[in-house]
Design an enzyme around this catalytic site. Structure first.
Site, PDB file in Angstrom:
ATOM      1  N   LYS A 198      51.316  16.858  49.927  1.00 16.19           N
ATOM      2  CA  LYS A 198      50.852  18.056  49.636  1.00 16.19           C
ATOM      3  C   LYS A 198      49.824  18.395  48.734  1.00 16.19           C
ATOM      4  CE  LYS A 198      55.673  19.930  50.227  1.00 16.19           C
ATOM      5  NZ  LYS A 198      56.810  20.488  49.769  1.00 16.19           N
ATOM      6  N   ASP A 224      56.219  27.558  50.720  1.00 15.78           N
ATOM      7  CA  ASP A 224      57.374  27.194  49.897  1.00 15.78           C
ATOM      8  C   ASP A 224      57.897  28.358  48.656  1.00 15.78           C
ATOM      9  OD1 ASP A 224      58.286  24.875  51.237  1.00 15.78           O
ATOM     10  OD2 ASP A 224      56.896  23.603  49.722  1.00 15.78           O
TER      11      ASP A 224
END
Length: 278
Positions: free
Chosen positions: A71, A108
């Site tokens: 990420k 997210d």
């Protein structure tokens, strides 16, 4: 981005990746949307292999989902990242545009907000976060949107405490740090977000108050966790990791395909079936 011109590809990357439910969710969306020429795969890719994988992406690629440990590692490979992703230095979504650019985003954070909203949790006066890893920073960013007061982060080390204070300052969230040994107090907050690995909160189940408020436990396997099961038994609102996974995947599907809304119900049902089979 249209899915009707030619076959399109998408995939989830990470290491390890065999456990990922992303292919189940995205394929369910493609089937529901009639995108018969779209495919979604999984590839075990670590930080060292990531640049090479990006170098081989052809025009058929619509996007990528990223999990740990990629990420942050992906950011230098992108042409642009969203403000949301930049705020937490974490990208979980890459959209490959028709002009060849690669744009990173973080679904997210809005996924957390959407999962809470689905359970009627629009705003809270204060909150507690259990843990201080990468998911905790996303939780802080989500709380920046819905929490009007203090957030208390319960951590195990001074380094983690400093990190959560840094994230709080960066995100504009009033963060107070407390020692993990004091987590019993956390369970009385209007919203508790557990971002810890499997088993880490099991011992807290016995301390759940008789009238708990809301718990967001980001785990989905095993589910329910002991904490979530006790919380639910006492009548508290529980949001689980599958809720988060589905809502963030809905946003990914919409960005990669250009189709909106993505089929939330079909995606959740597919995820539930896959977990039950597992």
């Amino acid at each position: 981005m249209s899915g009707t011109d030619s076959p399109r590809r998408a995939a989830v990357l990470g290491s390890p990746i065999a456990h990922s439910l992303s292919p189940v969710l995205h394929r369910a969306a493609y089937e529901e949307l009639g995108l018969d020429d779209w495919s979604y795969d999984r590839f075990d890719v670590d930080e060292q292999a990531l640049p090479g994988f990006f170098g081989n992406l052809g025009p058929q690629w619509a996007g990528l989902s990223l999990t740990m440990p990629l990420k942050r590692a992906v950011i230098p490979l992108l042409d642009e990242i969203s403000e949301t992703a930049g705020a937490v230095e974490a990208v979980n979504t890459v959209v490959c545009t028709e002009d060849g650019r690669r744009v990173g985003d973080n679904t997210d954070i809005p996924g957390m907000v959407a999962a809470l909203r689905e359970r009627g949790i629009e705003q809270v006066e204060s909150a507690a976060i259990l843990g201080a890893g990468a998911t905790a920073s996303s939780a802080l960013a989500a709380l920046a949107r819905i929490c009007t007061g203090e957030v208390v982060a319960y951590v195990r080390s001074a380094d983690r405490a400093a990190e959560m204070r840094r994230w709080g300052g960066r995100l504009g969230v009033d963060v107070r740090v407390a020692d993990w040994a004091e987590t019993d107090r956390a369970l009385r907050a209007p919203l508790v977000i557990a971002t810890t690995p499997a088993g880490a909160t099991d011992a807290l189940a016995a301390a759940v108050p008789e009238r708990p408020a809301a718990l967001f436990d980001v785990l989905y396997d095993p589910w329910p966790t002991e904490l979530a099961a006790r919380w639910s038994a006492y009548g508290g609102a529980v949001v689980g990791g599958l809720d988060l996974l589905v809502h963030q995947a809905v946003l990914q599907v919409e960005q990669m395909t250009g189709r909106s809304p993505a089929p939330l119900g079909a995606m959740r049902k597919a995820g539930e079936q896959a977990l039950a089979a597992h």
